[in-house]
Design a protein around this motif. Structure first.
Motif, PDB file in Angstrom:
ATOM      1  N   GLN A  51       0.779  -1.223   0.184  1.00  0.00           N
ATOM      2  CA  GLN A  51      -0.124   0.016   0.035  1.00  0.00           C
ATOM      3  C   GLN A  51       0.760   1.219   0.138  1.00  0.00           C
ATOM      4  N   TRP A  52       0.720   2.297  -0.910  1.00  0.00           N
ATOM      5  CA  TRP A  52       1.255   3.366  -0.895  1.00  0.00           C
ATOM      6  C   TRP A  52       1.193   4.172   0.062  1.00  0.00           C
ATOM      7  N   VAL A  53       2.148   4.674   0.818  1.00  0.00           N
ATOM      8  CA  VAL A  53       2.152   5.589   2.079  1.00  0.00           C
ATOM      9  C   VAL A  53       3.025   6.941   1.872  1.00  0.00           C
ATOM     10  N   LEU A  54       2.386   7.947   2.073  1.00  0.00           N
ATOM     11  CA  LEU A  54       3.218   9.302   1.956  1.00  0.00           C
ATOM     12  C   LEU A  54       4.188   9.536   3.312  1.00  0.00           C
ATOM     13  N   THR A  55       5.543   9.687   2.841  1.00  0.00           N
ATOM     14  CA  THR A  55       6.374   9.987   3.993  1.00  0.00           C
ATOM     15  C   THR A  55       6.039  11.389   4.363  1.00  0.00           C
ATOM     16  N   GLU A  56       6.772  11.708   5.548  1.00  0.00           N
ATOM     17  CA  GLU A  56       6.337  13.315   6.053  1.00  0.00           C
ATOM     18  C   GLU A  56       7.003  14.168   5.237  1.00  0.00           C
ATOM     19  N   THR A  57       7.812  13.883   4.242  1.00  0.00           N
ATOM     20  CA  THR A  57       8.191  15.030   3.340  1.00  0.00           C
ATOM     21  C   THR A  57       7.119  14.917   2.224  1.00  0.00           C
ATOM     22  N   GLY A  58       6.790  13.737   1.906  1.00  0.00           N
ATOM     23  CA  GLY A  58       5.677  13.764   0.731  1.00  0.00           C
ATOM     24  C   GLY A  58       4.490  14.403   1.225  1.00  0.00           C
ATOM     25  N   LYS A  59       4.142  14.378   2.495  1.00  0.00           N
ATOM     26  CA  LYS A  59       2.946  14.944   3.258  1.00  0.00           C
ATOM     27  C   LYS A  59       3.141  16.619   3.114  1.00  0.00           C
ATOM     28  N   LEU A  60       3.876  17.045   3.435  1.00  0.00           N
ATOM     29  CA  LEU A  60       4.611  18.351   3.259  1.00  0.00           C
ATOM     30  C   LEU A  60       4.389  19.024   1.967  1.00  0.00           C
ATOM     31  N   LEU A  61       4.945  18.106   0.926  1.00  0.00           N
ATOM     32  CA  LEU A  61       5.025  18.490  -0.557  1.00  0.00           C
ATOM     33  C   LEU A  61       3.437  18.543  -1.126  1.00  0.00           C
ATOM     34  N   TYR A  62       2.738  17.476  -0.677  1.00  0.00           N
ATOM     35  CA  TYR A  62       1.566  17.441  -1.243  1.00  0.00           C
ATOM     36  C   TYR A  62       0.809  18.643  -0.754  1.00  0.00           C
ATOM     37  N   GLU A  63       0.748  19.115   0.750  1.00  0.00           N
ATOM     38  CA  GLU A  63       0.133  20.300   1.146  1.00  0.00           C
ATOM     39  C   GLU A  63       0.723  21.518   0.222  1.00  0.00           C
ATOM     40  N   HIS A  64       1.858  21.634   0.209  1.00  0.00           N
ATOM     41  CA  HIS A  64       2.223  22.639  -0.699  1.00  0.00           C
ATOM     42  C   HIS A  64       1.968  22.685  -2.144  1.00  0.00           C
TER      43      HIS A  64
END
Length: 299
Positions: free
Chosen positions: A53-66
């Motif tokens: 299952q694909w999971v966003l990393t912390e940096t992924g979550k940050l980039l997604y919001e931006h």
């Protein structure tokens, strides 16, 4: 990192996997996977953990919001630009001289009804001042008297305006007439509209007197219409002005009289520069004027 990569990344996250994202983006899966890897390499981080299952990393979550915020701003900017290009939003800068001011309220009212999101910046001044603003790109349209040199301009002529004698109300009541000759007008002290470079009202009035072998009894000269009307209201003298130059605020203090032997007119016009890009907002404004003028003809 660019806007395209952010769009790819957000679409992958929103879709939950590469397959759904590729379908939404109408592209093949391998190139989309390569774009995700390239983005991670540029940022030096893992954005999505690719397991069962694909999971966003912390940096992924940050980039997604931006990415959501940036892409929303980009969409908004594109919409704003399109609205301006379509003439539905933006600023329209126009100039108006006192001789043409009476034409403007009706046109602006009709224009605002159809294009409420256009901000209108109105410059007020004499025709020579407005011509300078037009040449220097400060305004797109000018409501003004015709300049002597028409070669650089597109011209839309408005209703011609007759010249009238303007005199103090008391003098008018004593005279008890609705028309006067130039010779009779010359028995009064005359307040003259000052000469402006490139415009001929001053010279034309002098020529009218000359045609009748008259030496005008000029006692004062001024380029400001309001000042002249103030002087007239204080019984300093009379003035010979285009009809549209006489404002309602002076109607209790001054009166106008037709000139029997003067069949001359001034031509209020809308002037724009030739061979320059004209905004849609300006073109819509000119179209609105055509509609209003046609309605008046048909009435």
């Amino acid at each position: 990192m660019d806007i395209r990569q952010l769009k790819y990344f957000k679409t992958i996250v929103d879709g939950g996997n590469i397959i759904h994202a590729a379908e939404k983006l109408h592209m093949a899966q391998p190139p989309l996977s390569q774009q995700l890897k390239k983005l991670e390499q540029e940022l030096g981080t893992t954005l999505i953990k690719r397991k069962s299952q694909w999971v966003l990393t912390e940096t992924g979550k940050l980039l997604y919001e931006h990415a959501k915020r940036i892409l929303h701003e980009v969409d908004y900017i594109q919409q704003e630009i399109q609205h301006i290009e379509d003439g539905l939003k933006g600023t329209l800068s126009i100039g108006v001289s006192s001789s043409c001011a009476k034409f403007l309220p009706e046109i602006i009212y009709a224009y605002r009804q159809k294009y409420p999101n256009i901000f209108i910046h109105v410059y007020k001044g004499d025709s020579s001042y407005l011509e300078n603003l037009l040449v220097n790109g400060k305004i797109e349209l000018a409501f003004m008297l015709l300049p002597s040199n028409l070669l650089p301009y597109e011209v839309k002529r408005l209703k011609p305006e007759p010249f009238l004698v303007v005199m103090p109300s008391k003098w008018h009541d004593e005279l008890n007439t609705d028309s006067i000759t130039l010779n009779e007008a010359n028995e009064f002290p005359i307040l003259m509209l000052g000469s402006m470079e490139g415009y001929s009202i001053h010279e034309n009035i002098l020529n009218y007197f000359s045609q009748y072998q008259l030496e005008p009894n000029i006692v004062l000269e001024c380029k400001d219409i309001f000042s002249i009307l103030d002087f007239v209201s204080e019984e300093v003298g009379i003035a010979i002005l285009p009809q549209s130059e006489v404002y309602e605020i002076f109607t209790n203090r001054v009166k106008t009289i037709k000139i029997k032997d003067l069949a001359q007119f001034v031509e209020p016009s809308i002037i724009s520069l030739k061979d320059t890009h004209q905004s849609r907002a300006a073109r819509y404004f000119l179209n609105m004027i055509d509609v209003i003028m046609l309605d008046k003809v048909l009435q």
